[in-house]
Design a protein around this motif. Structure first.
Motif, PDB file in Angstrom:
ATOM      1  N   TYR A 161     -59.357 -79.065 -14.743  1.00 26.17           N
ATOM      2  CA  TYR A 161     -58.876 -77.834 -14.139  1.00 26.17           C
ATOM      3  C   TYR A 161     -57.503 -77.964 -13.487  1.00 26.17           C
ATOM      4  O   TYR A 161     -56.716 -77.025 -13.539  1.00 26.17           O
ATOM      5  N   LYS A 221     -57.284 -68.178 -10.677  1.00 25.74           N
ATOM      6  CA  LYS A 221     -58.156 -67.962  -9.516  1.00 25.74           C
ATOM      7  C   LYS A 221     -59.504 -68.659  -9.717  1.00 25.74           C
ATOM      8  O   LYS A 221     -59.995 -69.357  -8.828  1.00 25.74           O
ATOM      9  N   THR A 222     -60.078 -68.496 -10.893  1.00 22.14           N
ATOM     10  CA  THR A 222     -61.385 -69.090 -11.173  1.00 22.14           C
ATOM     11  C   THR A 222     -61.323 -70.603 -11.150  1.00 22.14           C
ATOM     12  O   THR A 222     -62.179 -71.262 -10.542  1.00 22.14           O
ATOM     13  N   ARG A 223     -60.307 -71.187 -11.788  1.00 19.69           N
ATOM     14  CA  ARG A 223     -60.194 -72.652 -11.815  1.00 19.69           C
ATOM     15  C   ARG A 223     -59.938 -73.194 -10.408  1.00 19.69           C
ATOM     16  O   ARG A 223     -60.489 -74.225 -10.026  1.00 19.69           O
ATOM     17  N   THR A 224     -59.129 -72.508  -9.614  1.00 18.91           N
ATOM     18  CA  THR A 224     -58.852 -72.945  -8.247  1.00 18.91           C
ATOM     19  C   THR A 224     -60.131 -72.899  -7.412  1.00 18.91           C
ATOM     20  O   THR A 224     -60.424 -73.841  -6.663  1.00 18.91           O
ATOM     21  N   GLU A 225     -60.899 -71.837  -7.551  1.00 20.35           N
ATOM     22  CA  GLU A 225     -62.165 -71.728  -6.817  1.00 20.35           C
ATOM     23  C   GLU A 225     -63.136 -72.832  -7.231  1.00 20.35           C
ATOM     24  O   GLU A 225     -63.835 -73.400  -6.376  1.00 20.35           O
ATOM     25  N   GLU A 226     -63.180 -73.154  -8.510  1.00 22.44           N
ATOM     26  CA  GLU A 226     -64.065 -74.229  -8.972  1.00 22.44           C
ATOM     27  C   GLU A 226     -63.656 -75.574  -8.380  1.00 22.44           C
ATOM     28  O   GLU A 226     -64.510 -76.359  -7.972  1.00 22.44           O
ATOM     29  N   GLU A 246     -62.008 -76.023  -5.534  1.00 18.23           N
ATOM     30  CA  GLU A 246     -62.315 -75.980  -4.105  1.00 18.23           C
ATOM     31  C   GLU A 246     -63.806 -76.172  -3.863  1.00 18.23           C
ATOM     32  O   GLU A 246     -64.207 -76.891  -2.936  1.00 18.23           O
ATOM     33  N   HIS A 247     -64.637 -75.566  -4.696  1.00 13.48           N
ATOM     34  CA  HIS A 247     -66.084 -75.720  -4.544  1.00 13.48           C
ATOM     35  C   HIS A 247     -66.496 -77.172  -4.790  1.00 13.48           C
ATOM     36  O   HIS A 247     -67.288 -77.731  -4.030  1.00 13.48           O
ATOM     37  N   ALA A 248     -65.947 -77.771  -5.828  1.00 21.06           N
ATOM     38  CA  ALA A 248     -66.274 -79.165  -6.128  1.00 21.06           C
ATOM     39  C   ALA A 248     -65.867 -80.077  -4.978  1.00 21.06           C
ATOM     40  O   ALA A 248     -66.597 -80.995  -4.605  1.00 21.06           O
ATOM     41  N   SER A 263     -65.602 -79.244  -1.816  1.00 24.12           N
ATOM     42  CA  SER A 263     -66.405 -78.999  -0.618  1.00 24.12           C
ATOM     43  C   SER A 263     -67.830 -79.519  -0.747  1.00 24.12           C
ATOM     44  O   SER A 263     -68.505 -79.724   0.261  1.00 24.12           O
ATOM     45  N   THR A 264     -68.295 -79.745  -1.958  1.00 22.60           N
ATOM     46  CA  THR A 264     -69.667 -80.211  -2.139  1.00 22.60           C
ATOM     47  C   THR A 264     -69.743 -81.675  -2.576  1.00 22.60           C
ATOM     48  O   THR A 264     -70.825 -82.210  -2.753  1.00 22.60           O
TER      49      THR A 264
END
Length: 101
Positions: free
Chosen positions: A50, A79-84, A86-88, A90-91
């Motif tokens: 990503y 936007k979708t790739r950036t959110e993915e 960020e989620h990865a 954070s978890t």
């Protein structure tokens, strides 16, 4: 269509993303067509790389001058790739040493 660009499309179509990236990169060295940047972004996205996809999408937006609809599509991908990512982040489990004490 340039041979490398066509070879990249074929490799992408059969999910040989490493080969598609090589072909699109070679095509980009021979021709600075914005389509190559977009295709690289799509290939990196499909390969789940990503950060690299985001870079290619941004280059495409900067250099390609896409129309309103294509720009909206690419911005949605960004936007979708950036959110993915960020989620990865954070978890993800901690990677540093444990705190003392």
């Amino acid at each position: 269509m340039a041979p490398c660009l066509e070879a990249g499309k074929r490799a992408f179509g059969v999910q040989q993303y490493d080969q598609a990236i090589e072909e699109y990169t070679a095509a980009g060295l021979a021709d600075d067509a914005p389509l190559i940047l977009y295709n690289l972004g799509q290939t990196y996205r499909a390969a789940k790389e990503y950060e690299k996809a985001i870079r290619q999408y941004r280059l495409f937006l900067d250099r390609g001058g896409p129309g309103t609809q294509v720009r909206a599509l690419v911005e949605c991908q960004l936007k979708t790739r950036t959110e993915e990512l960020e989620h990865a982040a954070s978890t993800a489990p901690p990677t540093g040493p444990a705190p003392a004490g």
